[in-house]
Design a protein around this motif. Structure first.
Motif, PDB file in Angstrom:
ATOM      1  N   ALA A 170      -0.544  11.388   7.172  1.00 34.61           N
ATOM      2  CA  ALA A 170      -0.476  10.330   6.172  1.00 34.61           C
ATOM      3  C   ALA A 170      -1.875  10.023   5.642  1.00 34.61           C
ATOM      4  O   ALA A 170      -2.838   9.982   6.411  1.00 34.61           O
ATOM      5  CB  ALA A 170       0.143   9.074   6.774  1.00 34.61           C
ATOM      6  N   PHE A 171      -1.958   9.791   4.328  1.00 38.62           N
ATOM      7  CA  PHE A 171      -3.230   9.499   3.666  1.00 38.62           C
ATOM      8  C   PHE A 171      -3.068   8.286   2.763  1.00 38.62           C
ATOM      9  O   PHE A 171      -1.994   8.049   2.198  1.00 38.62           O
ATOM     10  CB  PHE A 171      -3.679  10.702   2.820  1.00 38.62           C
ATOM     11  N   TYR A 172      -4.163   7.543   2.610  1.00 35.37           N
ATOM     12  CA  TYR A 172      -4.163   6.379   1.733  1.00 35.37           C
ATOM     13  C   TYR A 172      -4.330   6.769   0.273  1.00 35.37           C
ATOM     14  O   TYR A 172      -4.124   5.952  -0.614  1.00 35.37           O
ATOM     15  CB  TYR A 172      -5.283   5.406   2.108  1.00 35.37           C
ATOM     16  N   SER A 173      -4.741   8.014   0.009  1.00 31.99           N
ATOM     17  CA  SER A 173      -4.925   8.442  -1.377  1.00 31.99           C
ATOM     18  C   SER A 173      -4.330   9.824  -1.600  1.00 31.99           C
ATOM     19  O   SER A 173      -4.419  10.702  -0.742  1.00 31.99           O
ATOM     20  CB  SER A 173      -6.411   8.458  -1.755  1.00 31.99           C
ATOM     21  N   MET A 216       0.838  -1.170   0.000  1.00 32.99           N
ATOM     22  CA  MET A 216       0.000   0.000   0.000  1.00 32.99           C
ATOM     23  C   MET A 216       0.889   1.242   0.000  1.00 32.99           C
ATOM     24  O   MET A 216       1.866   1.318   0.723  1.00 32.99           O
ATOM     25  CB  MET A 216      -0.891  -0.008   1.251  1.00 32.99           C
ATOM     26  N   SER A 217       0.531   2.207  -0.809  1.00 32.24           N
ATOM     27  CA  SER A 217       1.314   3.441  -0.849  1.00 32.24           C
ATOM     28  C   SER A 217       0.648   4.524  -0.010  1.00 32.24           C
ATOM     29  O   SER A 217      -0.565   4.510   0.208  1.00 32.24           O
ATOM     30  CB  SER A 217       1.481   3.920  -2.287  1.00 32.24           C
ATOM     31  N   TRP A 218       1.456   5.437   0.455  1.00 29.79           N
ATOM     32  CA  TRP A 218       1.008   6.533   1.299  1.00 29.79           C
ATOM     33  C   TRP A 218       1.319   7.849   0.615  1.00 29.79           C
ATOM     34  O   TRP A 218       2.290   7.944  -0.125  1.00 29.79           O
ATOM     35  CB  TRP A 218       1.760   6.538   2.626  1.00 29.79           C
ATOM     36  N   THR A 219       0.533   8.848   0.922  1.00 28.66           N
ATOM     37  CA  THR A 219       0.846  10.207   0.531  1.00 28.66           C
ATOM     38  C   THR A 219       0.877  11.031   1.804  1.00 28.66           C
ATOM     39  O   THR A 219      -0.044  10.954   2.614  1.00 28.66           O
ATOM     40  CB  THR A 219      -0.219  10.781  -0.433  1.00 28.66           C
ATOM     41  N   GLN A 220       1.950  11.774   1.992  1.00 32.49           N
ATOM     42  CA  GLN A 220       2.073  12.596   3.188  1.00 32.49           C
ATOM     43  C   GLN A 220       1.789  14.053   2.871  1.00 32.49           C
ATOM     44  O   GLN A 220       2.100  14.533   1.782  1.00 32.49           O
ATOM     45  CB  GLN A 220       3.461  12.489   3.799  1.00 32.49           C
ATOM     46  N   VAL A 221       1.221  14.738   3.865  1.00 30.92           N
ATOM     47  CA  VAL A 221       1.006  16.175   3.793  1.00 30.92           C
ATOM     48  C   VAL A 221       1.874  16.819   4.868  1.00 30.92           C
ATOM     49  O   VAL A 221       1.853  16.403   6.025  1.00 30.92           O
ATOM     50  CB  VAL A 221      -0.484  16.532   4.017  1.00 30.92           C
ATOM     51  N   TYR A 222       2.641  17.790   4.451  1.00 34.62           N
ATOM     52  CA  TYR A 222       3.510  18.562   5.338  1.00 34.62           C
ATOM     53  C   TYR A 222       2.756  19.833   5.714  1.00 34.62           C
ATOM     54  O   TYR A 222       2.308  20.576   4.845  1.00 34.62           O
ATOM     55  CB  TYR A 222       4.800  18.896   4.590  1.00 34.62           C
ATOM     56  N   ILE A 223       2.568  20.048   7.016  1.00 36.27           N
ATOM     57  CA  ILE A 223       1.853  21.223   7.516  1.00 36.27           C
ATOM     58  C   ILE A 223       2.799  22.008   8.401  1.00 36.27           C
ATOM     59  O   ILE A 223       3.400  21.463   9.320  1.00 36.27           O
ATOM     60  CB  ILE A 223       0.606  20.820   8.318  1.00 36.27           C
ATOM     61  N   THR A 224       2.942  23.283   8.113  1.00 33.99           N
ATOM     62  CA  THR A 224       3.822  24.145   8.883  1.00 33.99           C
ATOM     63  C   THR A 224       3.030  25.327   9.434  1.00 33.99           C
ATOM     64  O   THR A 224       1.947  25.635   8.940  1.00 33.99           O
ATOM     65  CB  THR A 224       5.012  24.629   8.023  1.00 33.99           C
ATOM     66  N   GLY A 225       3.594  25.942  10.466  1.00 33.33           N
ATOM     67  CA  GLY A 225       2.948  27.106  11.066  1.00 33.33           C
ATOM     68  C   GLY A 225       2.368  26.835  12.438  1.00 33.33           C
ATOM     69  O   GLY A 225       1.674  27.673  13.002  1.00 33.33           O
ATOM     70  N   LEU A 226       2.656  25.670  13.001  1.00 33.69           N
ATOM     71  CA  LEU A 226       2.163  25.357  14.333  1.00 33.69           C
ATOM     72  C   LEU A 226       3.027  26.039  15.396  1.00 33.69           C
ATOM     73  O   LEU A 226       4.175  26.416  15.136  1.00 33.69           O
ATOM     74  CB  LEU A 226       2.175  23.846  14.552  1.00 33.69           C
TER      75      LEU A 226
END
Length: 108
Positions: free
Chosen positions: A62-65, A1-11
């Motif tokens: 992390a997201f599955y799509s 299974m592949s993952w797609t990551q989202v990078y969130i900054t500003g916390l």
């Protein structure tokens, strides 16, 4: 299974809030539980902290799509463009999850 990551900054760069509080805020604020998003789920958020335990100001989700990840990026960045009007209300700056006008996201 592949993952797609989202990078969130500003916390907030502080010990508080906890990893769980950050994850809960992002989940509630950006509707990560929606069926169309395919978020990997609670406990999968990676909050980066320094040696003192302070948040370094960014996290990975992390997201599955790739489509779901892209939708969340769009939601976060649209909210930033509106000035984070629905920003988390917290007492005294140190415990704030999202500082005003700083939250940004991109695919990682």
């Amino acid at each position: 299974m592949s993952w797609t990551q989202v990078y969130i900054t500003g916390l907030s760069k502080s010990v508080e809030p906890s990893d769980e509080d950050i994850e809960k805020h992002l989940t509630d604020q950006y509707d990560l539980r929606g069926d169309d998003i395919l978020w990997a789920g609670e406990g999968t958020t990676l909050v980066k902290r320094n040696e003192l335990g302070e948040c370094r100001g960014f996290v990975f989700l992390a997201f599955y799509s790739a489509e779901g990840a892209s939708a969340v990026v769009d939601r976060i960045n649209a909210n930033a463009r509106r000035g984070n009007e629905s920003e988390h209300e917290g007492g005294g700056g140190g415990g704030r999850v999202v500082p005003p006008l700083l939250l940004r996201a991109e695919l990682s």
